[in-house]
Design a protein around this motif. Structure first.
Motif, PDB file in Angstrom:
ATOM      1  N   THR A 104       3.606   5.907  -3.213  1.00 44.27           N
ATOM      2  CA  THR A 104       4.887   6.614  -3.316  1.00 44.27           C
ATOM      3  C   THR A 104       5.724   6.280  -4.547  1.00 44.27           C
ATOM      4  OG1 THR A 104       5.970   4.944  -1.933  1.00 44.27           O
ATOM      5  CG2 THR A 104       5.061   6.882  -0.800  1.00 44.27           C
ATOM      6  N   VAL A 105       5.358   5.275  -5.306  1.00 46.73           N
ATOM      7  CA  VAL A 105       6.115   4.877  -6.494  1.00 46.73           C
ATOM      8  C   VAL A 105       5.330   5.340  -7.729  1.00 46.73           C
ATOM      9  CG1 VAL A 105       7.024   2.921  -7.809  1.00 46.73           C
ATOM     10  CG2 VAL A 105       7.144   2.912  -5.298  1.00 46.73           C
ATOM     11  N   PRO A 106       5.914   6.223  -8.552  1.00 48.99           N
ATOM     12  CA  PRO A 106       5.167   6.782  -9.687  1.00 48.99           C
ATOM     13  C   PRO A 106       4.479   5.745 -10.574  1.00 48.99           C
ATOM     14  CG  PRO A 106       7.194   8.003  -9.398  1.00 48.99           C
ATOM     15  CD  PRO A 106       7.245   6.838  -8.434  1.00 48.99           C
ATOM     16  N   GLU A 107       5.135   4.650 -10.867  1.00 48.55           N
ATOM     17  CA  GLU A 107       4.527   3.622 -11.719  1.00 48.55           C
ATOM     18  C   GLU A 107       3.280   3.015 -11.064  1.00 48.55           C
ATOM     19  OE1 GLU A 107       8.599   4.399 -12.881  1.00 48.55           O
ATOM     20  OE2 GLU A 107       7.790   3.804 -10.945  1.00 48.55           O
ATOM     21  N   GLN A 108       3.257   2.977  -9.744  1.00 54.22           N
ATOM     22  CA  GLN A 108       2.078   2.489  -9.028  1.00 54.22           C
ATOM     23  C   GLN A 108       0.989   3.566  -8.966  1.00 54.22           C
ATOM     24  OE1 GLN A 108       1.516  -0.672  -7.701  1.00 54.22           O
ATOM     25  NE2 GLN A 108       3.333  -1.164  -8.890  1.00 54.22           N
ATOM     26  N   LEU A 109       1.378   4.793  -8.651  1.00 51.66           N
ATOM     27  CA  LEU A 109       0.418   5.902  -8.596  1.00 51.66           C
ATOM     28  C   LEU A 109      -0.340   6.049  -9.909  1.00 51.66           C
ATOM     29  CD1 LEU A 109       2.611   8.497  -6.709  1.00 51.66           C
ATOM     30  CD2 LEU A 109       0.296   7.842  -6.018  1.00 51.66           C
ATOM     31  N   ALA A 110       0.367   5.875 -11.020  1.00 50.20           N
ATOM     32  CA  ALA A 110      -0.240   6.040 -12.340  1.00 50.20           C
ATOM     33  C   ALA A 110      -1.354   5.029 -12.589  1.00 50.20           C
ATOM     34  CB  ALA A 110       0.832   5.914 -13.427  1.00 50.20           C
ATOM     35  N   VAL A 156       0.846  -1.202   0.000  1.00 49.82           N
ATOM     36  CA  VAL A 156       0.000   0.000   0.000  1.00 49.82           C
ATOM     37  C   VAL A 156       0.880   1.250   0.000  1.00 49.82           C
ATOM     38  CG1 VAL A 156      -1.848   1.238   1.178  1.00 49.82           C
ATOM     39  CG2 VAL A 156      -1.848  -1.265   1.171  1.00 49.82           C
ATOM     40  N   TRP A 157       1.938   1.242   0.794  1.00 46.66           N
ATOM     41  CA  TRP A 157       2.889   2.370   0.807  1.00 46.66           C
ATOM     42  C   TRP A 157       3.458   2.601  -0.590  1.00 46.66           C
ATOM     43  CZ3 TRP A 157       4.411   6.326   3.762  1.00 46.66           C
ATOM     44  CH2 TRP A 157       5.635   6.936   3.470  1.00 46.66           C
ATOM     45  N   ASP A 214     -11.389   3.831  -4.298  1.00 52.72           N
ATOM     46  CA  ASP A 214     -11.986   2.601  -4.840  1.00 52.72           C
ATOM     47  C   ASP A 214     -11.086   2.003  -5.918  1.00 52.72           C
ATOM     48  OD1 ASP A 214     -14.153   2.925  -3.136  1.00 52.72           O
ATOM     49  OD2 ASP A 214     -15.490   3.712  -4.697  1.00 52.72           O
ATOM     50  N   LYS A 215     -10.473   2.852  -6.741  1.00 51.13           N
ATOM     51  CA  LYS A 215      -9.549   2.371  -7.768  1.00 51.13           C
ATOM     52  C   LYS A 215      -8.327   1.721  -7.123  1.00 51.13           C
ATOM     53  CE  LYS A 215      -8.891   5.284 -11.335  1.00 51.13           C
ATOM     54  NZ  LYS A 215      -8.789   6.615 -12.032  1.00 51.13           N
ATOM     55  N   LEU A 216      -7.883   2.260  -5.997  1.00 49.24           N
ATOM     56  CA  LEU A 216      -6.747   1.674  -5.280  1.00 49.24           C
ATOM     57  C   LEU A 216      -7.139   0.313  -4.702  1.00 49.24           C
ATOM     58  CD1 LEU A 216      -3.861   1.763  -4.214  1.00 49.24           C
ATOM     59  CD2 LEU A 216      -4.687   3.157  -2.310  1.00 49.24           C
ATOM     60  N   VAL A 217      -8.342   0.214  -4.150  1.00 50.04           N
ATOM     61  CA  VAL A 217      -8.825  -1.089  -3.645  1.00 50.04           C
ATOM     62  C   VAL A 217      -8.797  -2.115  -4.777  1.00 50.04           C
ATOM     63  CG1 VAL A 217     -10.857  -2.337  -2.818  1.00 50.04           C
ATOM     64  CG2 VAL A 217     -10.242  -0.162  -1.762  1.00 50.04           C
ATOM     65  N   PRO A 250      -0.913   9.985 -16.067  1.00 52.08           N
ATOM     66  CA  PRO A 250       0.208   9.353 -16.759  1.00 52.08           C
ATOM     67  C   PRO A 250       1.487   9.387 -15.914  1.00 52.08           C
ATOM     68  CG  PRO A 250      -0.908  10.949 -18.191  1.00 52.08           C
ATOM     69  CD  PRO A 250      -1.438  11.137 -16.793  1.00 52.08           C
ATOM     70  N   VAL A 251       2.243   8.325 -15.951  1.00 47.06           N
ATOM     71  CA  VAL A 251       3.452   8.229 -15.128  1.00 47.06           C
ATOM     72  C   VAL A 251       4.421   9.374 -15.418  1.00 47.06           C
ATOM     73  CG1 VAL A 251       4.762   6.663 -16.625  1.00 47.06           C
ATOM     74  CG2 VAL A 251       5.137   6.611 -14.145  1.00 47.06           C
TER      75      VAL A 251
END
Length: 143
Positions: free
Chosen positions: A24-30, A19-20, A135-138, A41-42
């Motif tokens: 905090t990682v751009p590729e994950q945030l995107a 989850v962290w 919800d998108k993160l879930v 976009p990343v």
């Protein structure tokens, strides 16, 4: 503009480190940042993971309109807490967001707390958009 507070909680069937990383990682945030109808976009993400570091993201809609968020990391305790200041955007005067992660029996409990300025018109949209984003993160962490 009135000062508002919004606290949202989610529990993820995922370890805290995962989850962290999603935060905090751009590729994950995107893969999840932004409410329905927007993506990030990343190449439009900057994360300088230190106090005073940049935490900037630009969401883009289907027509190519951009919605930048310029934020600064105020404090962090990897993998437990991330606090960032937000400069605001279109009817939202900005504020501070605290993301707290904790172990919940092998799952991860996330509490996201916003305190800042928002107009009467924008506050419900901010709440809806933040809920859609989480919800998108879930969904991402469930896959």
């Amino acid at each position: 503009m009135p000062t508002r507070e919004l606290t949202l909680t989610r529990t993820f069937d995922a370890p805290q480190q995962l989850v962290w990383n999603a935060y905090t990682v751009p590729e994950q945030l995107a893969r999840w940042w932004g409410p329905q109808g927007l993506h990030t976009p990343v190449e439009k993400i900057t994360v300088d993971l230190r106090e005073g570091g940049a935490f900037n993201l630009t969401m883009v809609d289907g027509e190519g309109n951009e919605y930048p968020s310029e934020m600064t990391i105020r404090s962090l305790r990897p993998i437990d807490e991330l606090v960032y200041g937000w400069g605001g955007q279109r009817g939202l005067g900005g504020g501070e967001i605290t993301v707290t992660l904790s172990d919940d029996g092998g799952k991860t409990r996330l509490v996201q707390h916003f305190v800042g300025e928002a107009t009467d018109e924008m506050f419900p949209m901010m709440e809806q958009g933040t809920n859609e984003q989480l919800d998108k993160l879930v969904a991402l962490l469930s896959s």
